[in-house]
Each structure stands twice: as C-alpha cells, then as structure tokens.
Design a protein around this motif. Structure first.
Motif, mmCIF file in Angstrom:
data_model
loop_
_atom_site.group_PDB
_atom_site.id
_atom_site.type_symbol
_atom_site.label_atom_id
_atom_site.label_comp_id
_atom_site.label_asym_id
_atom_site.label_seq_id
_atom_site.Cartn_x
_atom_site.Cartn_y
_atom_site.Cartn_z
ATOM 1 N N GLU A 1 47.233 33.813 39.154
ATOM 2 C CA GLU A 1 48.637 33.433 39.792
ATOM 3 C C GLU A 1 48.937 33.600 40.677
ATOM 4 O O GLU A 1 49.484 34.481 40.827
ATOM 5 C CB GLU A 1 48.865 32.583 38.586
ATOM 6 N N ASP B 1 41.398 31.134 37.836
ATOM 7 C CA ASP B 1 43.175 30.956 37.166
ATOM 8 C C ASP B 1 43.010 31.271 36.213
ATOM 9 O O ASP B 1 41.703 31.044 35.090
ATOM 10 C CB ASP B 1 43.094 29.865 38.196
ATOM 11 N N ASN B 2 44.076 31.104 35.292
ATOM 12 C CA ASN B 2 44.084 31.179 33.657
ATOM 13 C C ASN B 2 43.497 29.786 33.316
ATOM 14 O O ASN B 2 42.577 30.357 32.192
ATOM 15 C CB ASN B 2 45.539 30.705 33.366
#
Length: 229
Positions: free
Chosen positions: A23, A33-34
C-alpha cells in the motif's frame, strides 16, 4: 518442479506461498494491495495473505491475524510497531528488515523477544547486515528468515563478479546451520525473477529443505490462527 514462495506481491508458478499487500506510495504496477491479498487468502490451497499495515493504521485493531510491517516505507518506529503488535496479538508477523540507519538489528530482536508466542518472518535478512540477522534467527526460536532481495541484489547471484562473497557465504551457512529448518525461499516477485531464485536454491541443493520448511511454517501459522479462534 514443486516449490513454495514465502514472499509474493503477485502470483507466480509456486505451489503455495505467502501473499504480501503493498500500500501507499510509490504505487508499484503489478503488485497486490491489501484487498487483493485478502481475496487470495486460501489456506486450503496453501496460500496465506499478510495485511500490510500502513502508518495511519498503527492504532487500529484488525480482524485479519497475519500482519506485515514495512518500517522503511512507512517510517514508523520500533515502539509504534511493538504497540501495534501488542494491540492485535496476531498469529504471525512479517517484518521488513531493510531500514538502515533508522532501525538497528537489536530493534527487530527486541520485538521478537517481546512476543515469544507469535511467529515472525524476518524478510530480506537485513541486506548488508545479514550476519546480524542470521545470528538473531539462530538464538530466537520464533523467527523464520528469508533472503529475498538480499541474494538477488547483493550476493554473487548468477556468478556476478560484483557480488559480495560474504552474502553468499552467510546464505550457504544458514542452509546448513542449526536454524536451517527456519529458512524460507522468498523471491519478492514481481520485483525479482521467481524462476531465477528457484534455480539459485536448486544449485545449492536446498530446494527440498526449503519446501519442507515452508510446510512447517505454514502448519505452525495455521495452528496459531486456530488458537486465536
């Protein structure tokens, strides 16, 4: 050829591995990304996702119990990371060890010692400070270690003459040391070529050992996740 990869920012040709969210800035194309990492968290397929903890999230409590801290990118202090871990009590923590001169090896060791019940993965093994980090892994039983980036950029990788021989020597030592069962294959793909990393370890006759180590680490993490429930 079957292999496992303990440091993935995107999917490769592995049979299982640990996905790590990325991130913040700079944004790196082709990395997860998460949200994407958690969507790929599939223990039944031997894939686990580690939530990347941004600096603005240090006081948050997460439902996901696998966390990644990146001190260099997020610029948080050892005390802030320790407080976040204490708040969350995760099953496992992946800790980026490349943050000279702001963190010292002892900072990482103190955090691992403060939480002996938590499994830690020390990613990158400190880079130039590899000898300090293999020493820490030797004495601290709740630490796994990998050489992502360090073997690819600093060692005599692919017989590069400009590599540092002591990096290779430390890696070879680790693959035969008393803590050899806590060394993980980690490519840091897509930043580095996964196939090249696998070949590097195959040439060292270490692939079977590293596969066994991943399965052991994966099993321990799953047991800790079940304990959390």
């Amino acid at each position: 050829m079957i292999f496992y990869d303990a440091h993935l920012h995107c999917r490769g040709n592995e049979a299982g591995g640990f996905f790590v969210g990325l991130e913040g800035v700079p944004v790196v194309a082709g990395t997860l990304d998460n949200r994407q990492v958690l969507a790929l968290h599939r223990p039944e397929e031997r894939y686990l996702g580690f939530h990347y903890v941004a600096a603005g999230e240090l006081q948050e409590k997460f439902s996901h119990r696998l966390l990644k801290y990146h001190p260099r990118r997020e610029k948080y202090s050892p005390a802030e990371v320790e407080a976040s871990i204490r708040l969350n009590r995760p099953a496992a923590v992946m800790l980026d060890t490349l943050n000279e001169p702001y963190w010292q090896p002892g900072d990482y060791w103190r955090i691992a010692r403060a939480f002996p019940e938590i499994l830690f993965i020390f990613a990158h093994s400190g880079g130039y400070l590899i000898q300090d980090f293999i020493k820490i892994c030797h004495f601290q039983p709740n630490i796994y270690i990998d050489f992502a980036l360090t073997h690819t950029m600093l060692a005599c990788y692919g017989r590069r003459p400009e590599g540092l021989p002591y990096i290779d020597e430390a890696i070879v030592y680790s693959l035969h040391a008393p803590f050899r069962r806590r060394v993980l294959l980690s490519s840091d793909t897509p930043f580095f070529d996964q196939a090249g990393v696998v070949e590097y370890y195959r040439n060292l006759d270490a692939l079977d050992l590293l596969n066994e180590n991943f399965i052991t680490c994966f099993t321990q993490v799953m047991e800790k996740l079940q304990e959390c429930h």
